[in-house]
Every structure is written in C-alpha cells, then in structure tokens.
Scaffold this active site. Structure first.
Site, short mmCIF file in Angstrom:
data_model
loop_
_atom_site.label_atom_id
_atom_site.label_comp_id
_atom_site.label_asym_id
_atom_site.label_seq_id
_atom_site.Cartn_x
_atom_site.Cartn_y
_atom_site.Cartn_z
CB THR A 192 -1.02 6.90 2.33
OG1 THR A 192 -1.77 6.98 0.75
CG2 THR A 192 -1.74 7.87 2.79
N GLY A 228 -5.03 4.04 -3.71
CA GLY A 228 -6.65 4.60 -4.07
C GLY A 228 -6.21 6.07 -5.22
CE LYS A 242 -6.11 0.19 -0.72
NZ LYS A 242 -5.19 0.73 0.06
CG ASP A 253 -2.02 1.25 1.12
OD1 ASP A 253 -2.00 1.07 0.66
OD2 ASP A 253 -1.52 1.77 2.30
#
Length: 703
Positions: free
Chosen positions: A393, A544, A571, A391
C-alpha cells in the site's frame, strides 16, 4: 511528508552540533560549494579548498620559476649561453626561496597538519621532497656543498600547484551539486503586500527571499520558481518538480496542495502561502543529506585511507634506500635527486582521491535524480542485494481506492448506474465515496441529490431524481432483505478473487447493479519489477491485506513471493526470515509500520511521500513515489563500485611501476625521471582518476 522530515532534520542538527550551514539562504543558499567540511571523505587534509587559490599560486610561481630556470647554471650549459654578473648567481636562490616559502606553503601546512594528526600521507611526502631539494640547494649556494637543485625545485612546485589546481576543480565540480541545489532558488520573490488583495493581480512587491516569513503569501508566475515551501492559497498549475523528485513529468497542484522551494510553475500563476523558509525548507534538507553522505565514512574509503598510509611508509623507505644506494656507488647528487623523485612520484594523491571523488560525484548525481543517500554504506551494499521486499500500500499501489469495474442488471445502463451511485455519495467524505464520485466525474455531469443520510456500517442513502438510491456493501443487502442477483454472481466472484471489494447499488428497493473498488496499482510498478528481474533480484511483496488481495497484485506484477496478512509488528521478522535464507535484502516502504523492517534490512529505502518515521529508518530516500527509483539506486551502486575498483587498481599499479623507475633502478638502461617530470606523472595519474570518476555523471538514473 518528506518535506516535513527534511525540515525537522535542521532542528536536530543544531541539537547534535552537526549543522552544515547549507540552508541559510542569502539568495543562493549562502553556500560556496566547498563549505567548511571535507566533503570528499577526508581527502582534503591539505590547506586551501578553493581552486582559485591554487590557480593564482600556480601562475605567480610559474612566473617566478622562469628566471630561476633562465639563470640556472645547468640550463645555461644545456642551451649554450652564459649570464655573467655579481647578482646573477643569487637570482635562483632568492626566487627559489620565495617559491619554496610561498608556493610550497599549502604543502608545508598540510604536512604539519598530518604530523599533528599522526596521519602521515600525501602532503608530508611532498613537503619532504621540496624541503630536501630546498635545503640541499641552499647549502650549495652558501658554499657548503655542490647539490644545486634550484631549477628542479621551482619546476617541481609549479607543476605540483598545477596538479592541485586541476584536482580542486574536479572536487569542486563534485561538491558543486550543493551549490547547484542552492541555485534553484530565485534571488527575489513577489510578495503580496499586507494591504493587497490576494484575489487581485495588484498589491505585489518584489522582495529578497531572505526577507520572507512564515505566513507570507507570494505570487508565482508561469515559468517562475517557488521561493520557499508552502501551500497553494489560490489557483492551480502544473509544476516541474524534476529538480527535487527526479520525475520528469509536471505534477498538477491545486488549492491546498503543498509546493516545494525550487520547483517551477509551468503554465499558470498561483498564490502560495509560505510555511517554511531558509534552513527549514525541503531543499535545504536535501543539501544536508547530500553533504552528510559526501562527508560520511565508508568501507571502501577506509581501505583507501589505509592503503594511502601504507604507501607513505613505502615511499619514505624507498627514498631512504635510494639515497643510501646512490651514496654507496659514490654519487650523492644523484642520490638526492632520485630520493626526491621517489617522494614526489609516490605521493598517494591518486589513491587518496580514488574513492572520495567517486562518492562525492555519485551522491551528488543521485540527489539530482531524486535519490537521496542518507547512509553511504547503504549505497555500497545495494549492488549486492538479492531480494527487494516491497510494502504494497502506497508503494506498489497508489494507496487510495478506485473504481476498477462496475456492472448493471438488465434494464440499467452502466453509466447511469455509476451516476446514480456517485450522486448519492456526493455529500460523503468517506474515501470510497470520493473514489465513486471521481469515477463518475470522468463520465459526465452528475444528477442532483437530496435527503442524504449516512447509514452506519451499511453505506449511504439519498434521493436522486425522485428515486431512493442506496449504496453499500453486503450488510446493505442484508439490511434491506435483498439477495445478490444471479446475473451478477459470476462477475462479483471474479472481483472477489482479484481482491476487490464489492459495493451494491439499490434503487427504489431493488438491486440495480454493483461495482468493485481496489487499491489501484501504480503504472510504474510493473516496469520496476521487470527491471529488478533483469538485474537478477527476486521481488517479494509484503502486506497486511488479505491473501487473495496480495496474490492478485503479485500475479498482475509477476512478483516472486508474497507475505500476506502480516501484522505491522511482524514485518521485520519477515525481513529476518529472508536474511536467514542467505539473501541480502532491500526493503522499500512508506509507512510507520515499515520502520522496523527498513531498519533491519541490509538496505532500507523509503518512498519520499512516506512518513517521517519511515524516512528516518531508511538509508536511502526516494524523493518521488515512483518504485522505479529502486532501479536507479542499484545502477548507481554498481557503477560507483566499478569506478572505485578501477581507480584503486590504477592508483596502485601506477605506484608499483613508478617507484622503481624514480629510484633509478633502470638508470643502467638510460631510463630516469627528473623530479619535475615525476611531478607531471603524479599529477597526470591524479587527473586520470578524477576524469574516470567524472564519467559517473553520464549515468542516467531517471525512470
């Protein structure tokens, strides 16, 4: 968030009946390093987990064994001396009986437990061997035969106790990681008394940490450890958190920041308001994770258990065949000795220890390096991972905006532009405003601002040194009927291509310049990606964010594949897509929306700063937010697997070679083994397996 998750695990453990009693701090956690549970994968079916028990038994029984050997008729014959007397013939039977009932007690109890559990293994073999030797010798002493094995029995039990003592020491060292974690806590704390002034050095009393309560304020001096989890109420200091996170560099903490029990203030005194004690601390949570991982089952352990059970039946059958074979050739005494030797040398001790000890050491070593293994199967699978899905962030990036560039139109200085913008944003609580102020603080002091006003959807406005300053995005220019200056168009286009957002600075109705903000990459991200490539794993980014933002990050980090503009609920579908390609996937994330993907992945790895839900869904938790910790998980998984295979091969080959020799198959060539020597061989085999497992401690998992 990791602190909260680990603390809440304690409450859940009471509800489910799995409280391992690792957090009741009596100054050092109240943990003796062995606890009441197995701790090494079901190996400890025998009685007595404490090395000290076997140490005392060994020395006392060795002392008793000496006169048994001295008064033995066979030993007297070998060394050419004679001891006469009415009582001389009873020294060996009396002391041999004491040795059998006292020194053999752990093996006899362990055998009884294996029979009750219908899991015949090592202890039952040992008990059969010493019981056959004892009953044969006792019958001989009573005149019912001529199979006198008293000195062999005494030597056999003494050697077996020595071997178990050394084995328990090895296991204790592996489980000692839990005790070492408890030792991170100080015995006492300096509590600010109720009538003391938090702002003064006075009003402090020294108390046991067991007496601390939530809400207490404690003084932590330079070089001292934090006694319980809490928040800094006053002061700032750098903290050595390596024992919790594996991060070697001190972390700066200031008023309002959380600190964790066991960490060390390296340079300054701080006052800490306690908000978690005892079992609710992060340290206690880490102990529970380590204990659960060490005691949980795994595929490799199940294989070793089945092999050990099979070896029991093989050894028992071989002993019976050996006895019958020697009876057929007319040597019953030799048959009993050979059968006892087979039972002893074939004990699946090394096989039973091969996997559990490796796993105990690996999970403990991982915890000491900031890698918390919740699911042992996840650690086993990590060595086979083909793709690591990150991921973006908060995992590869810091998760907060930072000013990465700024440019002024002709007539304005870049630093002056940044100072004006920061002054205008000074009273705003928006994350973007804080990023601008932080960037300007690094350049110097800020001018004063008045008449601050937040313009919804358009930015902010304030008066700075008599000039009206506006800061905002594209909607600000439209609102003020302004246009992007041609001199900045190429620069801002490049910023947008890299995925950055553009903010404009307008002074007295004219565009003075622009700046770009982006989610700052972690400095450790590129080394992490490079190291994964070196280990043959593809690196995939999922986010995203907009495609151009994701592509910019991927280009900078040399990431192999990108999933951009992915909705939170989709996801896990991307993880499934990778798995459908035949890839074994590890997912690394820290957010609530990462939880389904973490659960679906072959291995879910939660960054320690992440949310409770993400940590709950993962099989492995990185106590720090450094993505290089993933490399440590892979290296540990591969090293652990190598040690498992090496130990299993050694234990298996040893038994295949030892049983025929013990049975007397090579007696025609003069190659035989007395029972005591067989016990030495079996113990040495176990110690070799233990020593090989200890080599795992040498692996360096720190980034």
């Amino acid at each position: 968030m990791l602190v909260n998750r680990l603390a809440s695990d304690h409450r859940e453990s009471h509800q489910t009946g799995h409280d391992h009693n690792h957090g009741g701090h009596d100054g050092h956690g109240g943990h003796d390093g062995h606890g009441g549970h197995d701790g090494h994968g079901g190996h400890d079916k025998h009685a007595g987990h404490d090395p000290e028990v076997f140490r005392r038994l060994f020395w006392w029984n060795l002392l008793l064994a000496v006169p048994v050997l001295v008064f033995s008729a066979q030993i007297q014959e070998w060394f050419g001396y004679t001891i006469d007397g009415a009582l001389a013939a009873w020294v060996a039977p009396v002391l041999g009986t004491v040795i059998y009932l006292w020194g053999g007690q752990p093996f006899l109890k362990g055998a009884a437990a294996e029979v009750r559990n219908r899991q015949p293994a090592m202890m039952l073999l040992i008990a059969l061997a010493i019981t056959v030797a004892y009953l044969s010798s006792l019958a001989s002493s009573l005149g019912w035969g001529e199979l006198d094995f008293w000195w062999e029995l005494a030597a056999l039990i003494a050697v077996m106790l020595l071997g178990h003592w050394q084995e328990m020491k090895a296991i204790g060292q592996a489980q000692g990681a839990l005790a070492a974690l408890a030792e991170l806590l100080p015995d006492t704390a300096e509590r600010v008394s109720e009538d003391g002034d938090v702002g003064r050095d006075g009003g402090v009393e020294e108390v046991p940490i067991a007496s601390l309560s939530v809400g207490d304020i404690v003084l932590v001096r330079p070089g001292a450890r934090v006694p319980a989890d809490g928040t800094i109420a006053e002061g700032r200091a750098s903290f050595d958190e390596s024992m919790i996170t594996g991060e070697s560099r001190p972390t700066r903490r200031a008023e309002g920041d959380r600190v964790v029990a066991g960490t060390v203030s390296t340079d300054s005194s701080v006052r800490v308001r306690i908000d978690a004690v005892g079992d609710d601390t992060a340290l206690a949570g880490i102990q529970r994770l380590v204990a659960d991982a060490q005691s949980s089952n795994s595929r490799a352990q199940a294989l070793a258990d089945r092999a050990a059970a099979a070896l029991f039946y093989l050894a028992s059958g071989a002993a019976v065949v050996t006895l019958i074979g020697w009876l057929v050739v007319g040597d019953g005494a030799q048959g009993v000795i050979r059968a006892v030797t087979v039972l002893v040398i074939a004990c699946p001790h090394a096989l039973g220890l091969a996997i559990p000890l490796v796993i105990s050491i690996s999970t403990a070593t991982a915890a000491q390096n900031g890698i918390l293994v919740k699911d042992r199967l996840a650690l086993e699978r990590m060595r086979t991972v083909d793709a690591v899905l990150f991921d973006k962030t908060g995992t590869l990036t810091l998760g907060n905006h930072a000013v990465v560039d700024h440019a002024a139109v002709d007539g304005w200085n870049d630093d002056e532009l940044l100072a004006l913008a920061a002054a205008a944003e000074g009273e705003s609580e928006h994350p973007v405003a804080r990023a601008i102020v932080a960037a300007a603080d690094a350049s110097g002091s800020l001018p004063a601002a008045t008449d601050f006003e937040a313009l919804t959807g358009r930015g902010v406005r304030a008066v700075v040194d008599g000039r009206t300053v506006n800061v905002g995005g594209p909607s600000l220019l439209a609102d003020l009927d302004l246009h992007e200056p041609d001199s900045l168009s190429d620069t801002t286009a490049q910023w947008r291509d890299r995925g950055g957002s553009v903010l404009w600075v307008v002074v007295d109705g004219k565009v003075a310049g622009a700046m770009t903000l982006a989610d700052e990459l972690r400095p450790e991200s590129r080394p992490a990606v490079d190291a994964l490539h070196e280990r043959g794993a593809d690196v995939v980014l999922i986010t995203g964010d907009a495609r151009q933002v994701a592509d910019a990050v991927a280009a900078e980090l040399d990431i192999d594949e990108v999933f951009a503009e992915v909705l939170p609920e989709d996801k896990d579908a991307k993880v499934a897509e990778l798995q459908q390609r035949g890839l074994r996937v590890a997912m690394v994330g820290d957010g609530v929306n990462d939880a389904p993907a973490l659960a679906r992945a072959d291995v879910g790895i939660a960054i320690g700063a992440g949310t409770d839900v993400a940590i709950e869904s993962a099989g492995v938790v990185l106590a720090s937010s450094d993505p290089r910790g993933v490399i440590g998980v892979i290296d540990l998984s591969r090293a652990t697997y190598r040690k498992m295979v090496q130990n299993l091969l050694w234990a298996t080959c040893y038994n295949l070679l030892a049983i025929p020799i013990a049975a007397g198959a090579f007696a025609f060539a003069g190659l035989t083994l007395p029972p005591a020597i067989a016990a030495v061989a079996m113990s040495l085999s176990t110690m070799i397996v233990a020593a090989n497992a200890q080599l795992l401690r040498r692996i360096d998992l720190r980034p």
